[in-house]
Design a protein around this motif. Structure first.
Motif, PDB file in Angstrom:
ATOM      1  N   PRO A  64      28.736  36.833  35.866  1.00 30.48           N
ATOM      2  CA  PRO A  64      30.051  36.834  35.207  1.00 30.48           C
ATOM      3  C   PRO A  64      31.026  35.824  35.827  1.00 30.48           C
ATOM      4  O   PRO A  64      31.855  35.251  35.121  1.00 30.48           O
ATOM      5  CB  PRO A  64      30.542  38.274  35.400  1.00 30.48           C
ATOM      6  N   SER A  65      30.913  35.589  37.141  1.00 36.10           N
ATOM      7  CA  SER A  65      31.773  34.593  37.795  1.00 36.10           C
ATOM      8  C   SER A  65      31.529  33.221  37.195  1.00 36.10           C
ATOM      9  O   SER A  65      32.461  32.502  36.808  1.00 36.10           O
ATOM     10  CB  SER A  65      31.491  34.532  39.303  1.00 36.10           C
ATOM     11  N   TYR A 111      44.735  46.410  42.846  1.00 32.69           N
ATOM     12  CA  TYR A 111      45.021  44.997  42.583  1.00 32.69           C
ATOM     13  C   TYR A 111      44.120  44.436  41.496  1.00 32.69           C
ATOM     14  O   TYR A 111      44.568  43.649  40.644  1.00 32.69           O
ATOM     15  CB  TYR A 111      44.882  44.187  43.874  1.00 32.69           C
ATOM     16  N   THR A 112      42.857  44.821  41.521  1.00 30.19           N
ATOM     17  CA  THR A 112      41.920  44.341  40.498  1.00 30.19           C
ATOM     18  C   THR A 112      42.401  44.746  39.110  1.00 30.19           C
ATOM     19  O   THR A 112      42.407  43.936  38.173  1.00 30.19           O
ATOM     20  CB  THR A 112      40.508  44.917  40.738  1.00 30.19           C
ATOM     21  N   THR A 113      42.813  45.993  38.978  1.00 30.63           N
ATOM     22  CA  THR A 113      43.262  46.497  37.683  1.00 30.63           C
ATOM     23  C   THR A 113      44.543  45.801  37.235  1.00 30.63           C
ATOM     24  O   THR A 113      44.701  45.479  36.047  1.00 30.63           O
ATOM     25  CB  THR A 113      43.475  48.023  37.742  1.00 30.63           C
ATOM     26  N   ALA A 114      45.449  45.546  38.177  1.00 30.46           N
ATOM     27  CA  ALA A 114      46.685  44.833  37.832  1.00 30.46           C
ATOM     28  C   ALA A 114      46.388  43.398  37.395  1.00 30.46           C
ATOM     29  O   ALA A 114      47.009  42.874  36.466  1.00 30.46           O
ATOM     30  CB  ALA A 114      47.635  44.835  39.028  1.00 30.46           C
ATOM     31  N   LEU A 118      40.246  37.712  38.195  1.00 31.03           N
ATOM     32  CA  LEU A 118      41.033  36.479  38.217  1.00 31.03           C
ATOM     33  C   LEU A 118      40.334  35.373  37.427  1.00 31.03           C
ATOM     34  O   LEU A 118      40.965  34.637  36.660  1.00 31.03           O
ATOM     35  CB  LEU A 118      41.265  36.033  39.662  1.00 31.03           C
ATOM     36  N   LEU A 119      39.021  35.262  37.586  1.00 29.89           N
ATOM     37  CA  LEU A 119      38.265  34.241  36.853  1.00 29.89           C
ATOM     38  C   LEU A 119      38.338  34.471  35.348  1.00 29.89           C
ATOM     39  O   LEU A 119      38.391  33.513  34.563  1.00 29.89           O
ATOM     40  CB  LEU A 119      36.800  34.240  37.314  1.00 29.89           C
ATOM     41  N   TYR A 120      38.357  35.732  34.954  1.00 36.26           N
ATOM     42  CA  TYR A 120      38.480  36.046  33.522  1.00 36.26           C
ATOM     43  C   TYR A 120      39.830  35.565  32.992  1.00 36.26           C
ATOM     44  O   TYR A 120      39.915  35.036  31.872  1.00 36.26           O
ATOM     45  CB  TYR A 120      38.321  37.552  33.311  1.00 36.26           C
ATOM     46  N   ALA A 121      40.874  35.720  33.793  1.00 37.96           N
ATOM     47  CA  ALA A 121      42.194  35.216  33.401  1.00 37.96           C
ATOM     48  C   ALA A 121      42.148  33.704  33.231  1.00 37.96           C
ATOM     49  O   ALA A 121      42.720  33.148  32.287  1.00 37.96           O
ATOM     50  CB  ALA A 121      43.238  35.600  34.454  1.00 37.96           C
ATOM     51  N   VAL A 156      33.827  41.039  44.593  1.00 38.05           N
ATOM     52  CA  VAL A 156      33.436  40.197  43.471  1.00 38.05           C
ATOM     53  C   VAL A 156      34.104  40.657  42.175  1.00 38.05           C
ATOM     54  O   VAL A 156      34.442  39.832  41.315  1.00 38.05           O
ATOM     55  CB  VAL A 156      31.892  40.165  43.320  1.00 38.05           C
ATOM     56  N   VAL A 157      34.327  41.968  42.033  1.00 39.76           N
ATOM     57  CA  VAL A 157      34.975  42.479  40.826  1.00 39.76           C
ATOM     58  C   VAL A 157      36.418  41.981  40.747  1.00 39.76           C
ATOM     59  O   VAL A 157      36.914  41.609  39.681  1.00 39.76           O
ATOM     60  CB  VAL A 157      34.929  44.023  40.786  1.00 39.76           C
ATOM     61  N   CYS A 158      37.083  41.965  41.876  1.00 46.23           N
ATOM     62  CA  CYS A 158      38.473  41.491  41.935  1.00 46.23           C
ATOM     63  C   CYS A 158      38.548  39.997  41.599  1.00 46.23           C
ATOM     64  O   CYS A 158      39.370  39.564  40.793  1.00 46.23           O
ATOM     65  CB  CYS A 158      39.045  41.769  43.320  1.00 46.23           C
TER      66      CYS A 158
END
Length: 361
Positions: A136-137, A65-68, A106-109, A100-102
């Motif tokens: 990064p968040s 899911y993270t990668t998608a 989303l936060l990057y989006a 947190v990576v996942c």
């Protein structure tokens, strides 16, 4: 002996086929395929692979899911944020706990799309899920607020990160300075730069570029000059280009040319933006001869014209209502350059100015 070797060969071949089948059906193999989509920014393709995983009876994991989500995030448009949020919710429905990576994907989006509301929702979800936001968040939510022209919110999140003991770096401060710069709030931009220095965070080039943007927005070439001097040897080509443009527009052609000489002395690479910045003042005043001379110097330096340079020369002719000169230069251009949006707009202005001149007469 031959029969035994043949039997062993068949077993070995069957084992290889079985291993290959297992690999084809492993989560890692599917995740590698999704990662290919992520690198291309192909969110819909990545989501389609998630569906194919389930139909193949392979359960997606958090990495899937993270990668998608990353595949959607790379596009950086408003619509992809909703798609990324949907994927995060689907992961929860599958019984997975986003890490947190996942969440950061989303936060990057959100940051790319400038969707501050979605970014703040995501931070709220992290708190609810007891996933502590990391640097990064915070950087992503600060960037989202900056793009959404909400510098006060960006500043609140920066201070929140500081209060949690995170070592806020120059990237977060650069985003905040840029938010103030976009609003033309130079005092707040300078205050932020002073604040980061007091916290022993060294400004990077992104901070320098942002503070000069604030100077440009407020048409303050003298302030920009002071900052350029304070930057010292860390000032790059982009910094000089920015200040050269401001000085040129302010009518300080001599100062602008001295800055060009300083670039040469430092060995900084000059580009077409350097010369269009140098010509900016002459373009506005309609001094087509001076603009042409600047670009001749650019050619002598081995730098090719771009569409902006051509548009500026045509525009300077328009400002001086010299339609014939504008037409003459336009006719020297390649067909692809004649259809460029900047060149077309400049040429149309020259026609409009000629019409206005006739009506005034």
């Amino acid at each position: 002996g031959t029969r035994k070797s043949s039997s062993e060969a068949n077993i070995s071949a069957n084992n290889l086929l079985a291993i290959a089948a297992r690999l084809e059906g492993s989560v890692g193999t599917w995740n590698a395929k999704i990662d290919v989509c992520a690198r291309r920014g192909a969110g819909k393709d990545a989501e389609q692979l998630l569906r194919k995983m389930r139909s193949s009876r392979v359960s997606p994991d958090v990495v899937s899911y993270t990668t998608a989500i990353k595949a959607y995030a790379k596009r950086g448009t408003a619509g992809v944020v909703q798609a990324a949020e949907r994927l995060l919710e689907t992961a929860r429905q599958d019984g997975l706990k986003p890490d947190v990576v996942c969440f950061n994907a989303l936060l990057y989006a959100c940051a790319r799309a400038g969707d501050s509301a979605a970014a703040e929702r995501c931070l709220g979800s992290m708190t609810a899920d007891r996933v502590p936001p990391d640097l990064p968040s915070y950087n992503s939510v600060i960037q989202a607020c900056s793009k959404a022209s909400q510098p006060e919110r960006a500043e609140e999140w920066l201070e929140d990160a500081e209060s949690k003991g995170l070592h806020v770096g120059s990237q977060c401060y650069a985003s905040l300075i840029n938010a103030f710069a976009q609003e033309g709030r130079i005092e707040d931009a300078e205050r932020t730069l002073t604040l980061m220095k007091s916290r022993l965070v060294a400004p990077d080039l992104a901070c320098h570029h942002a503070i000069l943007k604030a100077c440009a927005r407020t048409e303050n070439p003298s302030r920009a000059m002071n900052w350029l001097q304070e930057m010292g040897s860390s000032a790059d080509t982009s910094c000089f280009n920015s200040v050269i443009g401001m000085q040129s527009i302010a009518g300080n052609a001599g100062v602008a040319r001295r800055l060009l000489s300083e670039m040469q002395r430092r060995g900084l690479e000059m580009n077409v933006r350097t010369y269009t910045s140098l010509a900016a003042g002459d373009e506005r005043s309609g001094n087509a001869q001076a603009v042409a001379a600047t670009f001749e110097g650019m050619e002598a330096a081995g730098i090719a014209w771009d569409s902006r340079a051509h548009a500026m020369l045509i525009s300077s002719c328009a400002h001086s209502r010299n339609r014939d000169a504008a037409v003459a230069h336009f006719n020297t251009l390649e067909p692809s350059m004649k259809s460029d949006a900047l060149v077309v707009a400049a040429f149309q202005r020259s026609s409009e100015n000629e019409r206005l001149a006739r009506e005034a007469a």
